[in-house]
Design a protein around this motif. Structure first.
Motif, PDB file in Angstrom:
ATOM      1  N   SER A   1      -4.499  -6.854   4.826  1.00 35.44           N
ATOM      2  CA  SER A   1      -4.350  -7.633   3.188  1.00 35.44           C
ATOM      3  C   SER A   1      -3.222  -6.833   3.143  1.00 35.44           C
ATOM      4  O   SER A   1      -2.270  -7.529   2.538  1.00 35.44           O
ATOM      5  N   LEU A   2      -2.804  -5.240   3.630  1.00 33.44           N
ATOM      6  CA  LEU A   2      -1.317  -5.640   3.052  1.00 33.44           C
ATOM      7  C   LEU A   2       0.157  -5.725   4.389  1.00 33.44           C
ATOM      8  O   LEU A   2       1.331  -4.995   3.516  1.00 33.44           O
ATOM      9  N   LYS A   3      -0.420  -6.798   4.853  1.00 35.44           N
ATOM     10  CA  LYS A   3       0.910  -6.775   6.376  1.00 35.44           C
ATOM     11  C   LYS A   3       2.127  -7.147   5.645  1.00 35.44           C
ATOM     12  O   LYS A   3       2.910  -7.221   6.395  1.00 35.44           O
ATOM     13  N   ASN A   4       2.350  -8.006   4.907  1.00 36.49           N
ATOM     14  CA  ASN A   4       3.482  -8.754   3.987  1.00 36.49           C
ATOM     15  C   ASN A   4       3.203  -8.333   2.890  1.00 36.49           C
ATOM     16  O   ASN A   4       4.388  -8.712   2.918  1.00 36.49           O
ATOM     17  N   VAL A   5       3.634  -7.131   2.694  1.00 35.41           N
ATOM     18  CA  VAL A   5       3.249  -6.303   1.511  1.00 35.41           C
ATOM     19  C   VAL A   5       5.451  -5.669   1.398  1.00 35.41           C
ATOM     20  O   VAL A   5       4.897  -5.094   2.089  1.00 35.41           O
ATOM     21  N   ARG A   6       5.769  -6.097   0.437  1.00 33.68           N
ATOM     22  CA  ARG A   6       7.275  -6.069   0.269  1.00 33.68           C
ATOM     23  C   ARG A   6       7.490  -5.226  -0.261  1.00 33.68           C
ATOM     24  O   ARG A   6       7.982  -6.153  -1.600  1.00 33.68           O
ATOM     25  N   PRO A   7       7.475  -3.908  -0.168  1.00 34.93           N
ATOM     26  CA  PRO A   7       7.781  -3.278  -2.402  1.00 34.93           C
ATOM     27  C   PRO A   7       9.239  -3.500  -2.402  1.00 34.93           C
ATOM     28  O   PRO A   7       9.215  -2.506  -3.479  1.00 34.93           O
ATOM     29  N   LEU A   8      10.216  -3.139  -2.111  1.00 33.84           N
ATOM     30  CA  LEU A   8      11.697  -3.756  -1.748  1.00 33.84           C
ATOM     31  C   LEU A   8      12.079  -5.311  -2.286  1.00 33.84           C
ATOM     32  O   LEU A   8      13.054  -5.039  -2.701  1.00 33.84           O
ATOM     33  N   SER A   9      11.415  -5.796  -2.792  1.00 34.12           N
ATOM     34  CA  SER A   9      11.402  -7.236  -2.345  1.00 34.12           C
ATOM     35  C   SER A   9       9.868  -8.002  -3.973  1.00 34.12           C
ATOM     36  O   SER A   9       8.961  -7.794  -3.594  1.00 34.12           O
ATOM     37  N   GLY A  10      10.419  -9.143  -3.949  1.00 40.21           N
ATOM     38  CA  GLY A  10       9.072  -9.771  -5.149  1.00 40.21           C
ATOM     39  C   GLY A  10       8.609  -9.639  -6.532  1.00 40.21           C
ATOM     40  O   GLY A  10       9.210  -8.436  -6.632  1.00 40.21           O
ATOM     41  N   SER A  11       7.073  -9.443  -6.083  1.00 40.17           N
ATOM     42  CA  SER A  11       6.765  -9.114  -6.451  1.00 40.17           C
ATOM     43  C   SER A  11       6.193  -6.967  -6.193  1.00 40.17           C
ATOM     44  O   SER A  11       5.619  -6.337  -7.379  1.00 40.17           O
ATOM     45  N   HIS A  12       6.933  -6.796  -5.671  1.00 38.74           N
ATOM     46  CA  HIS A  12       7.035  -5.100  -5.049  1.00 38.74           C
ATOM     47  C   HIS A  12       5.209  -4.745  -5.624  1.00 38.74           C
ATOM     48  O   HIS A  12       5.693  -3.932  -5.212  1.00 38.74           O
ATOM     49  N   GLY A  13       4.713  -5.418  -4.210  1.00 38.68           N
ATOM     50  CA  GLY A  13       3.190  -5.402  -4.353  1.00 38.68           C
ATOM     51  C   GLY A  13       2.808  -4.658  -5.337  1.00 38.68           C
ATOM     52  O   GLY A  13       1.599  -4.165  -5.211  1.00 38.68           O
ATOM     53  N   VAL A  14       3.268  -5.215  -6.526  1.00 37.62           N
ATOM     54  CA  VAL A  14       2.388  -4.611  -7.405  1.00 37.62           C
ATOM     55  C   VAL A  14       0.736  -6.089  -8.202  1.00 37.62           C
ATOM     56  O   VAL A  14      -0.248  -5.200  -8.511  1.00 37.62           O
ATOM     57  N   PRO A  15       0.817  -7.168  -7.976  1.00 34.38           N
ATOM     58  CA  PRO A  15      -0.892  -7.435  -7.731  1.00 34.38           C
ATOM     59  C   PRO A  15      -1.571  -7.019  -6.409  1.00 34.38           C
ATOM     60  O   PRO A  15      -2.692  -7.112  -7.146  1.00 34.38           O
ATOM     61  N   GLU A  16      -1.382  -6.270  -5.674  1.00 38.03           N
ATOM     62  CA  GLU A  16      -2.087  -6.122  -4.424  1.00 38.03           C
ATOM     63  C   GLU A  16      -2.301  -4.671  -4.348  1.00 38.03           C
ATOM     64  O   GLU A  16      -3.617  -4.306  -5.100  1.00 38.03           O
ATOM     65  N   ALA A  17      -1.391  -3.762  -5.447  1.00 37.96           N
ATOM     66  CA  ALA A  17      -2.124  -2.339  -5.363  1.00 37.96           C
ATOM     67  C   ALA A  17      -3.006  -2.345  -7.625  1.00 37.96           C
ATOM     68  O   ALA A  17      -4.028  -2.110  -7.176  1.00 37.96           O
ATOM     69  N   LEU A  18      -2.252  -3.644  -7.710  1.00 39.24           N
ATOM     70  CA  LEU A  18      -3.667  -3.702  -9.191  1.00 39.24           C
ATOM     71  C   LEU A  18      -5.365  -4.507  -8.714  1.00 39.24           C
ATOM     72  O   LEU A  18      -6.211  -4.036  -8.840  1.00 39.24           O
ATOM     73  N   ALA A  19      -5.029  -4.947  -7.723  1.00 36.21           N
ATOM     74  CA  ALA A  19      -6.243  -5.216  -7.526  1.00 36.21           C
ATOM     75  C   ALA A  19      -7.070  -4.087  -6.537  1.00 36.21           C
ATOM     76  O   ALA A  19      -8.374  -4.526  -5.801  1.00 36.21           O
ATOM     77  N   ILE A  20      -6.440  -3.240  -5.519  1.00 37.64           N
ATOM     78  CA  ILE A  20      -7.163  -2.689  -4.914  1.00 37.64           C
ATOM     79  C   ILE A  20      -7.650  -1.232  -6.103  1.00 37.64           C
ATOM     80  O   ILE A  20      -8.358  -0.670  -5.820  1.00 37.64           O
ATOM     81  N   VAL A  21      -6.764  -1.241  -7.035  1.00 42.13           N
ATOM     82  CA  VAL A  21      -7.340  -0.336  -7.973  1.00 42.13           C
ATOM     83  C   VAL A  21      -8.529  -0.941  -8.801  1.00 42.13           C
ATOM     84  O   VAL A  21      -9.808   0.010  -9.360  1.00 42.13           O
ATOM     85  N   VAL A  22      -8.894  -2.335  -8.707  1.00 37.85           N
ATOM     86  CA  VAL A  22      -9.742  -2.850  -9.470  1.00 37.85           C
ATOM     87  C   VAL A  22     -11.025  -2.563  -8.313  1.00 37.85           C
ATOM     88  O   VAL A  22     -12.264  -2.137  -8.809  1.00 37.85           O
ATOM     89  N   ILE A  23     -10.788  -2.833  -6.516  1.00 44.20           N
ATOM     90  CA  ILE A  23     -11.672  -2.910  -6.413  1.00 44.20           C
ATOM     91  C   ILE A  23     -12.459  -1.582  -6.126  1.00 44.20           C
ATOM     92  O   ILE A  23     -13.553  -1.041  -5.999  1.00 44.20           O
ATOM     93  N   VAL A  24     -11.540  -0.433  -5.702  1.00 40.43           N
ATOM     94  CA  VAL A  24     -12.076   0.924  -5.852  1.00 40.43           C
ATOM     95  C   VAL A  24     -12.650   1.447  -7.249  1.00 40.43           C
ATOM     96  O   VAL A  24     -13.572   2.047  -7.728  1.00 40.43           O
TER      97      VAL A  24
END
Length: 104
Positions: A52-75
């Motif tokens: 799920s996180l293999k294409n996340v680029r922290p230095l471009s685009g949305s900076h992984g914010v949607p992925e990080a928020l989704a992980i917080v919700v999952i946990v």
């Protein structure tokens, strides 16, 4: 067409009933089967996280914010309800909502 459907049905039937034939309730399964039953759920969860996180680029685009928020919700959902299906569904819904609205 028909052969493909029959092969799919046969594959489904075999994979559903073969474990019950090989490991009846009256017989103790081999130790390796017990071991795999304990470790594979964690291994698959780790695999899903990496995939799920293999294409996340922290230095471009949305900076992984949607992925990080989704992980917080999952946990949070998993700690709260201890239900893997609810946790995954809730995190997926939050992620989809974020990428379709706030981070589109």
């Amino acid at each position: 067409g028909v052969v493909t459907i029959l092969m799919a049905v046969l594959g489904t039937v075999i994979t559903r009933f073969l474990p019950f034939v090989l490991f009846p309730e009256s017989k103790q399964p081999p130790r390796i089967v017990d071991y795999l039953g304990k470790v594979l759920p964690y291994a698959m969860t780790g695999l899903l996280v990496v995939y799920s996180l293999k294409n996340v680029r922290p230095l471009s685009g949305s900076h992984g914010v949607p992925e990080a928020l989704a992980i917080v919700v999952i946990v949070a959902l998993h700690v709260w309800r201890r239900n893997m299906l609810l946790s995954i569904a809730g995190g997926t819904a939050v992620y989809m909502l974020l990428i379709q609205t706030a981070f589109a």
